[in-house]
Design an enzyme around this catalytic site. Structure first.
Site, PDB file in Angstrom:
ATOM      1  N   SER A  56       0.839  -1.197   0.000  1.00 49.30           N
ATOM      2  CA  SER A  56       0.000   0.000   0.000  1.00 49.30           C
ATOM      3  C   SER A  56       0.871   1.242   0.000  1.00 49.30           C
ATOM      4  O   SER A  56       2.094   1.172   0.145  1.00 49.30           O
ATOM      5  CB  SER A  56      -0.919   0.008   1.235  1.00 49.30           C
ATOM      6  N   SER A  58       0.884   3.692   2.266  1.00 50.51           N
ATOM      7  CA  SER A  58       0.865   4.366   3.564  1.00 50.51           C
ATOM      8  C   SER A  58       2.228   4.906   3.987  1.00 50.51           C
ATOM      9  O   SER A  58       2.313   5.765   4.859  1.00 50.51           O
ATOM     10  CB  SER A  58       0.347   3.413   4.648  1.00 50.51           C
ATOM     11  N   LYS A 120       5.489   0.455   9.469  1.00 51.62           N
ATOM     12  CA  LYS A 120       5.319   1.883   9.761  1.00 51.62           C
ATOM     13  C   LYS A 120       6.627   2.403  10.357  1.00 51.62           C
ATOM     14  O   LYS A 120       7.588   1.667  10.542  1.00 51.62           O
ATOM     15  CB  LYS A 120       4.179   2.103  10.773  1.00 51.62           C
ATOM     16  N   SER A 211      -2.910   6.551   6.040  1.00 49.68           N
ATOM     17  CA  SER A 211      -2.215   5.527   6.815  1.00 49.68           C
ATOM     18  C   SER A 211      -3.041   5.113   8.018  1.00 49.68           C
ATOM     19  O   SER A 211      -3.422   5.953   8.846  1.00 49.68           O
ATOM     20  CB  SER A 211      -0.853   6.059   7.283  1.00 49.68           C
TER      21      SER A 211
END
Length: 264
Positions: A56, A58, A120, A211
């Site tokens: 993705s 994010s 992350k 996100s």
């Protein structure tokens, strides 16, 4: 049959047996090499580096869909989630390293669904107070340094090219990286204060308005230290998001050559 004829037949039979033995030995050696390679790959995957692909946007602009990373498992030590199977008898971390540091890009298991990997950036350490105010990140009531830089050229959900506001953010320990601000007054541009519990971390994506991260307490929330799989170290392969990695005939045009072996 003469002696000479018998000797000739014997040589033929011996030659056939030698060829069979050589053939059998060749297959055996090939299998041995393959098995050894598989064992080495398994050990590499289990104890050293976890390959991870970005599904993705994010973490844009730092990581793009189609990036393939090596994540070092030994950086933080090993937990029940460090291995291909869940070793629930392991409590905490063993052979623990320095632990996650502020600014690290890390892969972790989602607390509410430990079968799912997330990636992350580590923003909040245990005991920190984290808050977003008008799109600006605050750590322990101090604003994080943020500098507006050139817009990021991206695409929206319909494939149309757009310019996205881009900032260079620098954490208190000096780690610096780019973030994107898709919309002003986004859903999590203003938040309450998050107080990070002991042995937990606060994770955020660099693409702040796109996100799902620790700001969403019911979905991600605070991440326990034992949920960390490892630290992202290097992009070893990258292909544009419209190309499947197995479409090797498209690589000459779809590879992102400037991202290969880029450190993180």
């Amino acid at each position: 049959m003469s002696v000479a004829e018998r000797d000739a037949d014997s040589e033929k039979d011996g030659g056939k047996k030698a060829k069979k033995a050589k053939s059998g030995g060749g297959i055996g050696e090939t299998l041995k090499v393959v098995i050894q390679a598989l064992i080495i790959a398994l050990l590499f995957r289990t104890f050293l580096y976890h390959p991870f692909n970005i599904p993705s946007g994010s973490m844009m602009p730092t990581l793009l869909v189609g990036d393939y990373l090596f994540v070092s498992k030994f950086s933080y030590g090993y937990s029940r989630y460090s291995f291909p199977v869940d070793l629930s008898f392991i409590k905490g971390r063993v052979w623990e390293g320095e632990g996650p540091q502020r600014g690290d890009i890390a892969v972790f298991r989602l607390p509410r669904d430990p079968g799912t990997d997330y990636i992350k950036r580590v923003i909040g350490m245990p005991g920190d107070r984290i808050q977003m105010r008008n799109g600006l990140l605050y750590i322990n009531d101090e604003p994080v340094e943020r500098e507006r830089v050139e817009d990021y050229a991206g695409a929206n959900a319909f494939g149309q090219e757009i310019e996205v506001a881009q900032y260079r953010e620098t954490l208190p320990n000096g780690v610096s990286y780019m973030t994107l601000d898709l919309t002003q007054n986004g859903e999590k541009d203003n938040t309450g204060v998050y107080e990070v519990p002991d042995d937990h971390y606060f994770m955020m994506g660099d693409n702040r308005d796109n996100s799902s991260d620790s700001r969403f307490l019911n979905f991600v929330g605070y991440v326990p230290e034992e949920n960390f799989v490892g630290r992202a170290e290097v992009i070893f392969f990258s292909v544009d998001e419209e190309t499947h990695v197995w479409e090797f005939w498209r690589w000459p045009w779809s590879l992102r050559y400037d991202r290969l072996f880029e450190g993180l």
